[in-house]
Every structure is written in structure tokens, then in C-alpha cells.
Scaffold this motif. Structure first.
Motif, PDB file in Angstrom:
ATOM      1  N   LEU A 180       1.626   2.680  -6.937  1.00 13.59           N
ATOM      2  CA  LEU A 180       2.752   3.378  -6.304  1.00 13.59           C
ATOM      3  C   LEU A 180       3.636   4.070  -7.343  1.00 13.59           C
ATOM      4  CD1 LEU A 180       3.899   0.600  -3.769  1.00 13.59           C
ATOM      5  CD2 LEU A 180       2.250   2.448  -3.394  1.00 13.59           C
TER       6      LEU A 180
ATOM      7  N   GLN B 182       0.799  -1.216   0.000  1.00 20.98           N
ATOM      8  CA  GLN B 182       0.000   0.000   0.000  1.00 20.98           C
ATOM      9  C   GLN B 182       0.837   1.274   0.000  1.00 20.98           C
ATOM     10  OE1 GLN B 182      -3.477  -0.219  -0.360  1.00 20.98           O
ATOM     11  NE2 GLN B 182      -2.703  -2.285  -0.790  1.00 20.98           N
ATOM     12  N   SER B 183       2.134   1.135   0.195  1.00 21.30           N
ATOM     13  CA  SER B 183       2.994   2.321   0.229  1.00 21.30           C
ATOM     14  C   SER B 183       4.395   1.949  -0.229  1.00 21.30           C
ATOM     15  CB  SER B 183       3.064   2.908   1.650  1.00 21.30           C
ATOM     16  OG  SER B 183       3.773   2.019   2.502  1.00 21.30           O
TER      17      SER B 183
END
Length: 224
Positions: free
Chosen positions: A68, A6-7
Motif C-alpha cells: 500500500l 488489501q487497501s
């Protein structure tokens, strides 16, 4: 398959967690067998690392982690940390390319943010026993971007002018254009010298070894 990270921090942490593992250990985690050699399974290592890190793009013309904006590149290295081969970036467009700009190119998109994962690549190490190195998250600095742009523009100009078959691996300072095909029957359309359509082998953009070696040297403080 693990869920996509997610990051950027989560992706880098996952890549750092597998550093030191062998390819056999990762293959066991993924439930796949290790090939005896990579001649027929050239993309096997990249696919294994993609699976482990939760990449989602597959062969689509976008980054491996599109949410991302990060591309994954595995890079085989020798014991001194020098890359053993050039690095494939993406397939080169050969028709319908007049007016294309660097800012909108797939090369720039793919190289805007890259997670490099070094892997032992010496042929005397069995594939399964090769270890994964510490990752590097990289974006081109001003000098690197300028060199990449210059090479892209030179090579694309030659393609537009119908000189694709005159391009050799010597062209370009940091990036080259080379045939990329499973065999010499996989032809694609391109522009000939007189503007006529011709059939030729597909081409791909590749980063030269000296360029990727420089990235690893600076980040890992390797001997010159």
C-alpha cells in the motif's frame, strides 16, 4: 496474525476499529503479556499495533505496508493531544552517500504516506490501561515536504563533509539527527573531517515534536 490489508480504506477501517481499546485488550487479542514499563520494551507498542493491523515489513527498510506504500507510526500523546517524544523515521546512512537525492531517500519513502496512531502516553497511566486514539492517514503537503527536504539536505551535507559528530538535536527545523544505539559500544563507520573513516554511534532521523503536534492539531482541531 491478521492478514495484511488489501487497501488503504481497509487499513484505515482496522485502525479506527481499535480506537478506544486499551493496550491490555489488544495484548490479550495478540496473546502477549503487557510489560510493566517501556524502558526495556520501547518498541512493544508499535509491534503490538503492527500485529493488530497486519503489517508485514518488520525491520526492513521499506514501509510497514509495502503493497500500500504506507508507513505506520504510533505516537504517544499527553491529555491535550501533544506528542510526548520525537518520532523515529529511519536509520541515517553514514557512508557511501555522495550524490544521494531527496527523491530517492529512505526518509522521503517512509514519510510519503503515514498512518499515525495516537496512544495515551502519560507515565501515570499504567501501560496496559493506555487507550488508543483515532488514526490519521497523512501525506506531506507542499510546505511540509519542503521543510523535510531542507532538513534532510542540510543534515546529509554535514555527514558528507565529515561533520556527523558536530550535528546536534538543534539542527533542522522539523527533523533532527540523533544517535540511535542500544549502548555506546554499538559503533558504525562514518566519514571524518579529513575524509578519513571513523567509528561513531549509529544515527537516526527523528521528527521534532512541534512538527507532529501541528499535524495532530490540524487534523483533530486540537487547542493551540
Amino acid at each position: 496474525m491478521p492478514a495484511p490489508p488489501q487497501s488503504e480504506q481497509e487499513l484505515l477501517a482496522r485502525a479506527e476499529e481499535i480506537a478506544g481499546f486499551t493496550l491490555a485488550q489488544l495484548a490479550h487479542n495478540a496473546g502477549v503479556s503487557v510489560p510493566r514499563d517501556l524502558r526495556r520494551d520501547k518498541g512493544w507498542i508499535g509491534q503490538l499495533i503492527e500485529w493488530q493491523l497486519g503489517a508485514s515489513a518488520g525491520s526492513k527498510p521499506e514501509q510497514d505496508f509495502p503493497s500500500l506504500g504506507i508507513e505506520l507510526k504510533t505516537i504517544p500523546i499527553d491529555p491535550q493531544g501533544r506528542p510526548l517524544e520525537t518520532t523515529f523515521v529511519c536509520v541515517a546512512p553514514l557512508i557511501g552517500i555522495s550524490g544521494q537525492r531527496w527523491e530517492a531517500s529512505n526518509v522521503r519513502n517512509k514519510l510519503s504516506r503515514v498512518l499515525w496512531v495516537p496512544i495515551e502516553g502519560s507515565r501515570d497511566i499504567p501501560v496496559g490501561e493506555r487507550r488508543i486514539g483515532m488514526p490519521l492517514l497523512w501525506s506531506p503537503n507542499e510546505i511540509e515536504e519542503r521543510l523535510l527536504r531542507q532538513d534532510w539536505e542540510e543534515l546529509m551535507d554535514m555527514i558528507v563533509l565529515g561533520e556527523v559528530e558536530q550535528i546536534s538535536a538543534r539542527h533542522g527545523q522539523v527533523m533532527q539527527l540523533r544517535p540511535k544505539a542500544a549502548n555506546n559500544k554499538a559503533l558504525t563507520r562514518a566519514i571524518g573531517r579529513d575524509g578519513q573513516p571513523i567509528m561513531t554511534l549509529p544515527r537516526g532521523f527523528y521528527l521534532k515534536i512541534d512538527f507532529t503536534h501541528g499535524l495532530l492539531q490540524r487534523h483533530f482541531d486540537l487547542p493551540i
